[in-house]
Design an enzyme around this catalytic site. Structure first.
Site, PDB file in Angstrom:
ATOM      1  N   CYS A  56      -3.304   2.305  -6.254  1.00 42.45           N
ATOM      2  CA  CYS A  56      -3.410   0.870  -5.977  1.00 42.45           C
ATOM      3  C   CYS A  56      -4.672   0.582  -5.148  1.00 42.45           C
ATOM      4  O   CYS A  56      -5.769   0.653  -5.672  1.00 42.45           O
ATOM      5  CB  CYS A  56      -2.138   0.337  -5.327  1.00 42.45           C
ATOM      6  SG  CYS A  56      -2.048  -1.477  -5.369  1.00 42.45           S
ATOM      7  N   HIS A 111       2.121   2.084  -8.975  1.00 46.44           N
ATOM      8  CA  HIS A 111       2.675   2.720  -7.784  1.00 46.44           C
ATOM      9  C   HIS A 111       3.762   3.729  -8.157  1.00 46.44           C
ATOM     10  O   HIS A 111       4.961   3.415  -8.050  1.00 46.44           O
ATOM     11  CB  HIS A 111       3.297   1.664  -6.864  1.00 46.44           C
ATOM     12  CG  HIS A 111       2.338   0.937  -5.992  1.00 46.44           C
ATOM     13  ND1 HIS A 111       1.790   1.488  -4.853  1.00 46.44           N
ATOM     14  CD2 HIS A 111       1.835  -0.323  -6.082  1.00 46.44           C
ATOM     15  CE1 HIS A 111       0.992   0.596  -4.275  1.00 46.44           C
ATOM     16  NE2 HIS A 111       1.001  -0.509  -5.004  1.00 46.44           N
ATOM     17  N   GLU A 127       4.745   6.080  -6.418  1.00 44.53           N
ATOM     18  CA  GLU A 127       5.480   6.417  -5.188  1.00 44.53           C
ATOM     19  C   GLU A 127       6.528   5.372  -4.814  1.00 44.53           C
ATOM     20  O   GLU A 127       7.368   5.629  -3.938  1.00 44.53           O
ATOM     21  CB  GLU A 127       4.492   6.624  -4.028  1.00 44.53           C
ATOM     22  CG  GLU A 127       3.996   5.368  -3.337  1.00 44.53           C
ATOM     23  CD  GLU A 127       2.934   4.589  -4.101  1.00 44.53           C
ATOM     24  OE1 GLU A 127       2.321   3.693  -3.502  1.00 44.53           O
ATOM     25  OE2 GLU A 127       2.722   4.861  -5.300  1.00 44.53           O
TER      26      GLU A 127
END
Length: 234
Positions: A92, A179, A181
């Site tokens: 990001c 993303h 994560e």
């Protein structure tokens, strides 16, 4: 492997108590096989030299890569110094600041918010990937890379975000706008924290509903691990 996490932001107040900070999210994503070191880039904390770690992950952030902030300038300088000295993985904001550091351009996109579960088409498969042709993961961004840095190839993207995943041909570096994560529950909570403030009700509801679908977070984690195992294959 000594893996540095360059922390460039934090979850909104209150969410970190439930989900942890961004370095914790990456540790959960990538697993226990690394010697993790965290550096708070927003506080000016960076490694003394690029070879302090074999590789670095640059996290997401509410900041913009084109902002004229001292810590952002210092981070760009560090990334340029790390060119060829350590492997880089940007996510990001990390994806965006890598592009800016190496000669690309990032803007606040006229496409608006990218939130919810987004799909990217694979355009140029890499040695550390498998044969999937489409991937899905949470998105949360307004800024986008709109001009490629020299040496970067587009691995995957979408009509909404054409330069969504990059691999550098002149250094061991990869980056992605999505993303991996973000666990779906965190992605939902993040949208809720912005509902009716920065994101409209209907847009927020649709994005939250999309996060009920299957995603490729585990696949992306495996790709990153494979890349880190032999970054010369980038």
């Amino acid at each position: 492997m000594k893996l540095g996490i360059l922390e460039t932001g934090a979850p909104p107040s209150g969410l970190d108590a439930t989900f942890g900070d961004y370095p914790a999210m990456f540790r959960r994503l990538l697993g226990p096989d690394y010697d993790y070191r965290t550096f708070d880039a927003t506080a000016g904390e960076l490694p003394d030299h690029p070879q302090a770690c074999a590789a670095y992950v640059i996290t997401g952030s509410p900041a913009s890569a084109y902002e004229d902030a001292e810590w952002i300038g210092r981070l760009k300088d560090f990334l340029r110094a790390a060119n060829g000295q350590a492997a880089l993985v940007g996510v990001c904001f990390g994806h965006q600041i890598m592009a800016e550091a190496f000669g690309g351009k990032v803007i606040k996109s006229p496409n608006g918010w990218g939130i919810g579960l987004h799909s990217y088409r694979v355009r140029e498969p890499q040695p550390w990937m498998d044969t999937v042709r489409e991937l899905r993961a949470p998105a949360s961004h307004q800024d986008q890379v709109v001009e490629l840095p020299e040496g970067a190839a587009v691995v995957a993207g979408s009509d909404f975000c054409p330069f969504g995943m990059l691999a550098w041909t002149d250094q061991p570096a990869i980056s992605i706008q999505l993303h991996p994560e973000f666990e779906p529950e965190y992605a939902k909570a993040l949208i809720e924290s912005r509902r009716s403030k920065r994101i409209g009700e209907e847009e927020a509801a649709q994005a939250i509903a999309s996060l009920e679908g299957p995603d490729d977070r585990a696949r992306l984690a495996e790709w990153i691990r494979r890349f880190l195992a032999d970054p010369r294959n980038s």
